[in-house]
Design a protein around this motif. Sequence first.
Motif, PDB file in Angstrom:
ATOM      1  N   UNK A  91       0.841  -1.196   0.000  1.00  0.00           N
ATOM      2  CA  UNK A  91       0.000   0.000   0.000  1.00  0.00           C
ATOM      3  C   UNK A  91       0.880   1.252   0.000  1.00  0.00           C
ATOM      4  N   UNK A  92       0.502   2.280  -0.760  1.00  0.00           N
ATOM      5  CA  UNK A  92       1.285   3.520  -0.716  1.00  0.00           C
ATOM      6  C   UNK A  92       1.077   4.247   0.603  1.00  0.00           C
ATOM      7  N   UNK A  93       1.955   5.179   0.888  1.00  0.00           N
ATOM      8  CA  UNK A  93       1.811   5.985   2.102  1.00  0.00           C
ATOM      9  C   UNK A  93       0.451   6.669   2.110  1.00  0.00           C
ATOM     10  N   UNK A  94      -0.247   6.573   3.215  1.00  0.00           N
ATOM     11  CA  UNK A  94      -1.571   7.183   3.331  1.00  0.00           C
ATOM     12  C   UNK A  94      -2.694   6.324   2.789  1.00  0.00           C
ATOM     13  N   UNK A  95      -2.365   5.195   2.146  1.00  0.00           N
ATOM     14  CA  UNK A  95      -3.398   4.362   1.542  1.00  0.00           C
ATOM     15  C   UNK A  95      -4.339   3.755   2.559  1.00  0.00           C
ATOM     16  N   UNK A  96      -3.794   3.242   3.659  1.00  0.00           N
ATOM     17  CA  UNK A  96      -4.637   2.630   4.688  1.00  0.00           C
ATOM     18  C   UNK A  96      -5.582   3.663   5.294  1.00  0.00           C
ATOM     19  N   UNK A  97      -5.090   4.870   5.522  1.00  0.00           N
ATOM     20  CA  UNK A  97      -5.931   5.929   6.081  1.00  0.00           C
ATOM     21  C   UNK A  97      -7.063   6.285   5.118  1.00  0.00           C
ATOM     22  N   UNK A  98      -6.767   6.362   3.824  1.00  0.00           N
ATOM     23  CA  UNK A  98      -7.806   6.648   2.835  1.00  0.00           C
ATOM     24  C   UNK A  98      -8.888   5.573   2.851  1.00  0.00           C
ATOM     25  N   UNK A  99      -8.472   4.319   2.960  1.00  0.00           N
ATOM     26  CA  UNK A  99      -9.432   3.223   3.006  1.00  0.00           C
ATOM     27  C   UNK A  99     -10.296   3.323   4.255  1.00  0.00           C
ATOM     28  N   UNK A 100      -9.660   3.571   5.398  1.00  0.00           N
ATOM     29  CA  UNK A 100     -10.398   3.671   6.659  1.00  0.00           C
ATOM     30  C   UNK A 100     -11.443   4.790   6.599  1.00  0.00           C
ATOM     31  N   UNK A 101     -11.035   5.925   6.095  1.00  0.00           N
ATOM     32  CA  UNK A 101     -11.950   7.067   6.045  1.00  0.00           C
ATOM     33  C   UNK A 101     -13.126   6.791   5.117  1.00  0.00           C
ATOM     34  N   UNK A 102     -12.864   6.060   4.008  1.00  0.00           N
ATOM     35  CA  UNK A 102     -13.955   5.797   3.057  1.00  0.00           C
ATOM     36  C   UNK A 102     -14.955   4.790   3.610  1.00  0.00           C
ATOM     37  N   UNK A 116       0.062  -0.709  -9.319  1.00  0.00           N
ATOM     38  CA  UNK A 116       1.182   0.013  -9.916  1.00  0.00           C
ATOM     39  C   UNK A 116       2.265  -1.025 -10.161  1.00  0.00           C
ATOM     40  N   UNK A 117       2.260  -1.626 -11.346  1.00  0.00           N
ATOM     41  CA  UNK A 117       3.186  -2.716 -11.638  1.00  0.00           C
ATOM     42  C   UNK A 117       4.620  -2.206 -11.750  1.00  0.00           C
ATOM     43  N   UNK A 118       5.511  -2.847 -11.015  1.00  0.00           N
ATOM     44  CA  UNK A 118       6.937  -2.577 -11.132  1.00  0.00           C
ATOM     45  C   UNK A 118       7.505  -3.569 -12.143  1.00  0.00           C
ATOM     46  N   UNK A 119       8.155  -3.051 -13.186  1.00  0.00           N
ATOM     47  CA  UNK A 119       8.720  -3.911 -14.223  1.00  0.00           C
ATOM     48  C   UNK A 119      10.118  -3.418 -14.545  1.00  0.00           C
ATOM     49  N   UNK A 120      11.088  -4.301 -14.438  1.00  0.00           N
ATOM     50  CA  UNK A 120      12.494  -3.965 -14.632  1.00  0.00           C
ATOM     51  C   UNK A 120      12.939  -2.855 -13.673  1.00  0.00           C
ATOM     52  N   UNK A 121      12.400  -2.915 -12.462  1.00  0.00           N
ATOM     53  CA  UNK A 121      12.854  -2.014 -11.416  1.00  0.00           C
ATOM     54  C   UNK A 121      12.128  -0.691 -11.319  1.00  0.00           C
ATOM     55  N   UNK A 164      -5.901   4.729  -5.287  1.00  0.00           N
ATOM     56  CA  UNK A 164      -4.790   4.092  -4.576  1.00  0.00           C
ATOM     57  C   UNK A 164      -4.133   3.104  -5.528  1.00  0.00           C
ATOM     58  N   UNK A 165      -2.815   3.178  -5.647  1.00  0.00           N
ATOM     59  CA  UNK A 165      -2.073   2.281  -6.530  1.00  0.00           C
ATOM     60  C   UNK A 165      -1.177   1.385  -5.687  1.00  0.00           C
ATOM     61  N   UNK A 166      -1.538   0.094  -5.624  1.00  0.00           N
ATOM     62  CA  UNK A 166      -0.689  -0.871  -4.932  1.00  0.00           C
ATOM     63  C   UNK A 166       0.623  -1.031  -5.691  1.00  0.00           C
TER      64      UNK A 166
END
Length: 264
Positions: A91-102, A116-121, A164-166
């Motif tokens: 989860x990105x920074x602040x993502x859990x808080x956004x979920x909780x508030x919603x 948010x796919x990481x590909x080749x770094x 939110x982008x995992x």
Amino acid sequence: MSAKSHFPPMSVFVITLNEAAHLDEVLESVRGVEEIVIIDSGSTDETLEIAKRHGARIVHNDWPGYAKQKEFGIKQCTHNWILNLDGDEVLPAGGLQMIRERIAVGDVNGIWIHHDDIFMGHSLRKARHHKYRRVYRKDKCHMNTDVLVHEHIEVEPPLAYLPIYLKHYGYDSAHGYMDKLNTYSLLKAEQREQQGRPCSLPRLLLIFPLMFLKFYLGRQMIWSGWRGFIKANIDAFHFFLTEAKLYEMAYRRKRAVKKVPPKQ
């Protein structure tokens, strides 16, 4: 009274098998959640030690398949609101808080979020990504266990969307990604055969170029330079490989029938 007491309690569950490479970052991203449940199918690396450091409850369950393992994980959660993460999703920074508030608003049964796919770094954020139902109420969801791969959860509407982008490490290297898709393509082929959906020769011929265009242009991987070009080819090859394995299954059956000697 704690600052977060007005939020509904939440369980996070993660299915694991040797996820030590990223699990510490995954669990750190949900620090403060009321419950973390690890559903492990036999890790031999440091996965379980990392989980214990984060106060997770560890439940062993021999691997029954993707959908059934996640269904088992849902049942292990003690809170009604659930966040499901894989062992390589952060989860990105602040993502859990956004979920909780919603969810505290109380008008939805689930939430869509992105990868948010990481590909080749590096990130492929410029590409278009699927939305995923990763946050949902336990009493309003149902896991489709009839599929062998690409499992999905059914959630009763209404659902909300959050930007939110995992961060997803699972596709990072071309080698590792191809290994995963080789496995997925076999499971998809077996599933298609069970459903009575055999390979068709036109599909075998056209699936690769059509899927390449879908990913490269439709999903806008073109904006990720050569990394996007390479990933679009790999994604398209995954679909071709599924058709090739279906063709192989049918071809081998046909050859086996021909080898059976006629009855005297």
